[in-house]
Design a protein around this motif. Structure first.
Motif, short mmCIF file in Angstrom:
data_model
loop_
_atom_site.label_atom_id
_atom_site.label_comp_id
_atom_site.label_asym_id
_atom_site.label_seq_id
_atom_site.Cartn_x
_atom_site.Cartn_y
_atom_site.Cartn_z
N ARG A 9 0.83 -1.20 0.00
CA ARG A 9 0.00 0.00 0.00
C ARG A 9 0.86 1.26 0.00
NH1 ARG A 9 -1.19 3.41 3.71
NH2 ARG A 9 -0.48 2.12 5.43
N ILE A 10 1.94 1.24 0.75
CA ILE A 10 2.77 2.44 0.93
C ILE A 10 3.62 2.75 -0.30
CG2 ILE A 10 4.67 3.39 2.30
CD1 ILE A 10 3.41 1.78 4.68
N ALA A 11 4.13 1.73 -0.94
CA ALA A 11 5.02 1.93 -2.10
C ALA A 11 4.58 1.05 -3.28
CB ALA A 11 6.45 1.64 -1.71
N PRO A 12 3.37 1.27 -3.79
CA PRO A 12 2.87 0.40 -4.86
C PRO A 12 3.75 0.44 -6.12
CG PRO A 12 1.42 2.30 -4.59
CD PRO A 12 2.40 2.31 -3.44
N ALA A 13 4.35 1.57 -6.42
CA ALA A 13 5.20 1.65 -7.62
C ALA A 13 6.45 0.79 -7.45
CB ALA A 13 5.58 3.09 -7.92
N GLY A 14 7.00 0.76 -6.25
CA GLY A 14 8.16 -0.09 -5.98
C GLY A 14 7.82 -1.55 -6.07
N VAL A 15 6.69 -1.92 -5.50
CA VAL A 15 6.25 -3.32 -5.55
C VAL A 15 5.94 -3.71 -7.00
CG1 VAL A 15 4.46 -4.93 -4.79
CG2 VAL A 15 5.44 -3.30 -3.16
N LYS A 16 5.35 -2.78 -7.74
CA LYS A 16 5.07 -3.05 -9.16
C LYS A 16 6.37 -3.24 -9.94
CE LYS A 16 2.59 -1.31 -13.16
NZ LYS A 16 1.79 -0.22 -13.73
#
Length: 153
Positions: A9-16
């Motif tokens: 939730r906090i860093a969706p772009a990083g997880v993506k």
């Protein structure tokens, strides 16, 4: 086990972005079953409960025999239960995961190169690095394994 924060939730772009690396790995010529075996072994080394739960489920769902799953941690003593490519991938995963201790010696590299083509070895190493990243994220932020959350429900 109590989670520290929800990095999805906090860093969706990083997880993506990590998911993009995973997508790259899945298009590799190496079989997904080999990657899943390596992911589980790396997660065993790192003691990542979340990833152990996830990858054990994936391997069982894909039809991996329970005997193979049970002996993964002791694969060098499991005789021919693991084929040559699996043994080479697991050995490479162990030395790369423990890089601070092993330095990934020439002997380990040469052994892996006898079994894997250059591109396969690069893809395998990317997969090992990715799993180590996922392990560190799940451990650091105490991501709850499905088995634990199901028990609580």
């Amino acid at each position: 086990m109590t989670g520290r924060l929800d990095y999805d939730r906090i860093a969706p772009a990083g997880v993506k972005a990590l998911g993009g690396v995973y997508g790259y790995i899945m298009q590799s010529d190496l079989p997904a079953a080999l990657f899943n075996l390596v992911y589980l072994r790396v997660s065993q080394i790192n003691n990542c409960a979340y990833c152990l739960d996830l990858h054990m489920r994936d391997l069982l769902k894909s039809g991996l025999k329970i005997e193979k799953l049970a002996l993964l941690q002791a694969w060098p003593e499991a005789g021919d239960l693991f084929d040559a490519r699996e043994r080479a991938a697991l050995a490479w995963a162990e030395t790369v995961t423990r890089v601070a201790d092993t330095g990934v010696p020439d002997q380990a590299y040469e052994a892996a190169r006898t079994v894997f083509e250059e591109r396969e070895l690069v893809d395998l190493t990317i997969a090992i690095g990715l799993m180590n990243t996922y392990n560190r994220m799940a451990i650091s932020f105490r991501k709850t394994p499905r088995a634990v959350s199901e028990k609580a429900a």
